[in-house]
Design an enzyme around this catalytic site. Structure first.
Site, PDB file in Angstrom:
ATOM      1  N   GLU A  34      20.791  34.754  35.829  1.00 46.09           N
ATOM      2  CA  GLU A  34      21.360  33.490  35.376  1.00 46.09           C
ATOM      3  C   GLU A  34      22.784  33.813  34.912  1.00 46.09           C
ATOM      4  OE1 GLU A  34      20.362  30.130  32.005  1.00 46.09           O
ATOM      5  OE2 GLU A  34      18.867  31.673  32.446  1.00 46.09           O
ATOM      6  N   ARG A 261       9.490  44.996  31.318  1.00 45.61           N
ATOM      7  CA  ARG A 261      10.935  45.005  31.135  1.00 45.61           C
ATOM      8  C   ARG A 261      11.344  46.260  30.390  1.00 45.61           C
ATOM      9  NH1 ARG A 261      12.622  40.100  29.986  1.00 45.61           N
ATOM     10  NH2 ARG A 261      14.513  40.583  28.890  1.00 45.61           N
ATOM     11  N   LYS A 271      20.395  38.614  26.317  1.00 46.20           N
ATOM     12  CA  LYS A 271      21.767  38.116  26.481  1.00 46.20           C
ATOM     13  C   LYS A 271      22.176  37.211  25.325  1.00 46.20           C
ATOM     14  CE  LYS A 271      21.070  36.853  30.757  1.00 46.20           C
ATOM     15  NZ  LYS A 271      21.189  36.256  32.080  1.00 46.20           N
TER      16      LYS A 271
HETATM   17  P1  ATP Z   1      17.755  38.198  28.836  1.00 46.18           P
HETATM   18  O1  ATP Z   1      16.346  38.147  28.337  1.00 46.18           O
HETATM   19  O2  ATP Z   1      18.471  39.445  28.513  1.00 46.18           O
HETATM   20  O3  ATP Z   1      18.557  37.004  28.484  1.00 46.18           O
HETATM   21  P2  ATP Z   1      17.081  37.164  31.333  1.00 46.18           P
HETATM   22  O4  ATP Z   1      15.759  37.556  31.843  1.00 46.18           O
HETATM   23  O5  ATP Z   1      17.217  35.818  30.765  1.00 46.18           O
HETATM   24  O6  ATP Z   1      17.610  38.289  30.381  1.00 46.18           O
HETATM   25  P3  ATP Z   1      18.234  36.822  33.876  1.00 46.18           P
HETATM   26  O7  ATP Z   1      19.646  36.632  34.201  1.00 46.18           O
HETATM   27  O8  ATP Z   1      17.303  35.690  34.066  1.00 46.18           O
HETATM   28  O9  ATP Z   1      18.194  37.331  32.400  1.00 46.18           O
HETATM   29  O10 ATP Z   1      17.669  38.124  34.577  1.00 46.18           O
HETATM   30  C1  ATP Z   1      17.826  38.427  35.932  1.00 46.18           C
HETATM   31  C2  ATP Z   1      16.741  39.379  36.340  1.00 46.18           C
HETATM   32  O11 ATP Z   1      16.795  40.548  35.547  1.00 46.18           O
HETATM   33  C3  ATP Z   1      15.381  38.772  36.138  1.00 46.18           C
HETATM   34  O12 ATP Z   1      14.604  39.010  37.295  1.00 46.18           O
HETATM   35  C4  ATP Z   1      14.838  39.492  34.943  1.00 46.18           C
HETATM   36  O13 ATP Z   1      13.445  39.614  35.018  1.00 46.18           O
HETATM   37  C5  ATP Z   1      15.533  40.845  35.032  1.00 46.18           C
HETATM   38  N1  ATP Z   1      15.629  41.421  33.699  1.00 46.18           N
HETATM   39  C6  ATP Z   1      16.230  40.893  32.611  1.00 46.18           C
HETATM   40  N2  ATP Z   1      16.083  41.677  31.531  1.00 46.18           N
HETATM   41  C7  ATP Z   1      15.390  42.761  31.948  1.00 46.18           C
HETATM   42  C8  ATP Z   1      14.915  43.945  31.304  1.00 46.18           C
HETATM   43  N3  ATP Z   1      15.140  44.174  30.008  1.00 46.18           N
HETATM   44  N4  ATP Z   1      14.237  44.843  32.051  1.00 46.18           N
HETATM   45  C9  ATP Z   1      14.011  44.630  33.361  1.00 46.18           C
HETATM   46  N5  ATP Z   1      14.420  43.540  34.027  1.00 46.18           N
HETATM   47  C10 ATP Z   1      15.102  42.613  33.342  1.00 46.18           C
HETATM   48 MG    MG Z   2      16.338  34.276  32.277  1.00 39.37          MG
END
Ligand code: ATP
Ligand code: MG
Length: 561
Positions: A34, A261, A271
């Site tokens: 995102e 994760r 984020k």
């Molecule tokens: P955050 O929780 O940090 O805001 P998010 O999951 O909202 O992260 P996205 O931009 O939606 O962020 O993530 C893009 C991809 O990265 C998704 O497929 C998500 O599952 C993966 N991802 C995000 N954080 C992690 C993590 N800590 N470990 C592994 N994969 C991750």
């Molecule tokens: Mg997300």
């Protein structure tokens, strides 16, 4: 790096699917960020997995898809940073760059299809009422009074929602599934909500935006993704992912597979929290070298190979855990130990005057660039009557195991000569030592005693007449506790380490590092690994960030706990 040769459960699954001829033998994954922030080390795990499995299998493809279904303001900067970071990590999406917002018309058409099937309805409860009707983990929810609206009424209301007739929060479109489901995600989840906000790519064309669970599975299906790899928190959403695709009978139905994760000690990874640190100026932007963002790690001096090795080393699992920060540091240390050229730098200078060295003589001494890799060659380092050594390398009253310089003591200057400390110069007022007077043995060029006498200590040094001045920044952990979010009652920012940055502004480097070193990694002998930070350098002074020390100090910390 990974000595475990058995493939992880995701790679094993993919191999089995390919062997069984599933998906016509295609393999298509996606990385779906995102664009609402910069990527962090957790994203790197997902990038290495998705792009990695595509690369490892002939014909495999990985899409970069911006999951931009949520209109926000600064998305362009974020999208650009994400592309830069994925490329920097060494991956390439070719022409497979997609935006979920490009599918808005198709999502909308699918929503109308659900309404026509009697599988979606417009609900006019307030957000509070929806929450109250939803039930809890132990109690079933209750049906919305709007659940049995006719298809015609739903179509009409949904059209008027799109036309902008209603205010935010007045109506939502919901899937009609099961308000008594033990899985809360299945209790008539929202599909569309009204948000009169412009979107960075679709402008004001829409005032309705799809919810993540609806948009994500459909984006995957539209792009004919075969394996939709996501983190564990989506496990409970998988029934909904499958429900949307099964109910709509989409031509492709990707398989969602979850993995744990990445969490690291002494940091936060969401984020939203990183954004708070940036906005409240508790760090110097998204790429502050203390941040575990990809851009922060880059500025800290991490290499793409180190991050990829780390992701490989930690592997994949189905159970959430917290990886020790020392593991990440060991990965960059191993990479830099092998690849970073060695240099001498004095971080806390103490002047040394070599009394018996000719006043105007300058000798160019040969120094090896890497002790274990002779192919990396040598360089010339100027030596003269006045040099700097490290202040900590001299003690007037040395304790028993201190083999460095002391009054009357002889030490080796690396690549140069043996010198003996003869006298100490002091500031008459403060008493502080301002310089040392030494003599050198002219027959010890290269650092070997002509008579074979034993000299234990070897010090690094920089010519005081030729050296380049620099600023050096030493970083420590950003947070004081292993899990800064452990106590929900305390703001995680209370756990910030006030001493996470130490700036040394009077450092002296070998002259070759004064210019043109930007973007390069070095080992400063006896000090650690340093990166010439292009973002901080000024015309007057280069800036070097300490990437990591020479040894795993975290291990020591752990022992102490
Ligand atoms: P955050 O929780 O940090 O805001 P998010 O999951 O909202 O992260 P996205 O931009 O939606 O962020 O993530 C893009 C991809 O990265 C998704 O497929 C998500 O599952 C993966 N991802 C995000 N954080 C992690 C993590 N800590 N470990 C592994 N994969 C991750
Ligand atoms: Mg997300």
């Amino acid at each position: 790096m990974n000595t475990n040769t058995a493939p992880d459960f995701i790679r094993a699954r993919i191999a089995a699917d390919l062997a069984a001829g599933k998906n016509d033998g295609r393999l298509v994954t996606r990385f779906p960020p995102e664009p609402n922030g910069y990527l962090h080390i957790g994203h790197a795990k997902s990038i290495c997995l998705n792009f990695g499995v595509a690369r490892e299998n002939p014909g495999g493809v990985c899409h970069l898809r911006f999951d931009d279904t949520n209109p926000t303001k600064e998305e362009v900067e974020y999208a650009e940073s994400i592309m830069r970071d994925v490329r920097w990590l060494g991956f390439d999406w070719g022409d497979k760059l997609f935006y979920a917002s490009d599918y808005f018309e198709r999502f909308h058409a699918y929503a109308i299809e659900l309404i026509k099937m009697g599988k979606a309805y417009v609900c006019s409860l307030t957000p509070e009422e929806i929450r109250a009707y939803r039930g809890t983990l132990t109690e079933p929810g209750r049906d919305s009074p709007y659940r049995n609206r006719s298809v015609a009424e739903n179509l009409d209301l949904f059209a008027r929602m799109r036309a902008g007739e209603f205010a935010d929060g007045t109506h939502i479109l919901r899937a009609k599934i099961d308000m008594a489901s033990p899985n809360l995600n299945m209790r008539d989840p929202a599909i569309y909500r009204i948000r009169k906000t412009s979107h960075h790519r679709t402008g004001d064309r829409w005032c309705l935006y799809p919810m993540y669970d609806f948009a994500h599975c459909l984006s995957d299906a539209i792009e004919r993704i075969t394996h939709s790899l996501c983190t564990l928190e989506f496990e409970d959403h998988r029934p909904l992912y499958d429900w949307f695709l099964d109910t709509l009978g989409t031509p492709y139905h990707p398989q969602q597979i979850e993995f744990a994760r990445l969490n690291l000690t002494y940091t936060v990874m969401s984020k939203r929290k990183l954004l708070q640190l940036v906005h409240e100026r508790l760090v110097d932007g998204w790429d502050d070298p203390r941040m575990l963002t990809i851009s922060g790690l880059r500025r800290r001096g991490y290499t793409p190979a180190a991050i990829r090795n780390f992701c490989e080393l930690i592997g994949l699992s189905k159970k959430d855990s917290r990886i020790d920060m020392g593991v990440l540091e060991n990965c960059v240390r191993a990479d830099l130990d092998e690849n970073a050229p060695r240099r001498m730098a004095v971080l806390k200078p103490l002047k040394v005057i070599i009394d018996n060295y000719p006043d105007d003589l300058v000798e160019e001494l040969t120094a090896e660039n890497h002790p274990k890799r002779p192919e990396l060659g040598t360089r010339q380092v100027p030596f003269c009557k006045e040099i700097y050594i490290e202040r900590d390398d001299f003690l007037e009253e040395p304790p028993p195991k201190f083999f460095r310089l002391a009054p009357g003591r002889e030490v080796r200057l690396r690549f140069a000569y043996l010198v003996t400390c003869q006298a100490v110069e002091r500031d008459p007022k403060s008493g502080e030592i301002t310089a040392l007077h030494c003599t050198y043995d002219p027959k010890s060029r290269g650092g070997t005693a002509p008579d074979g006498r034993k000299v234990k200590g070897t010090l690094h040094w920089v010519s005081a007449r030729h050296g380049a001045r620099a600023e050096v920044r030493l970083y420590d952990r950003l947070f004081l506790s292993e899990d800064p979010e452990a106590d929900k009652a305390v703001d995680f920012k209370q756990n910030l380490n006030p001493d996470s940055l130490t700036v040394l502004s009077d450092c002296w480097l070998e002259p070759s590092l004064g210019q043109g070193a930007e973007g390069q990694n070095y080992q400063f002998e006896r000090q650690g690994y340093f990166y010439a930070d292009p973002a901080s350098a000024s015309a007057a002074k280069p800036v070097f960030n300490r990437t990591v020390g020479l040894r795993d100090t975290w291990a020591k910390e752990r022992g102490r706990d």
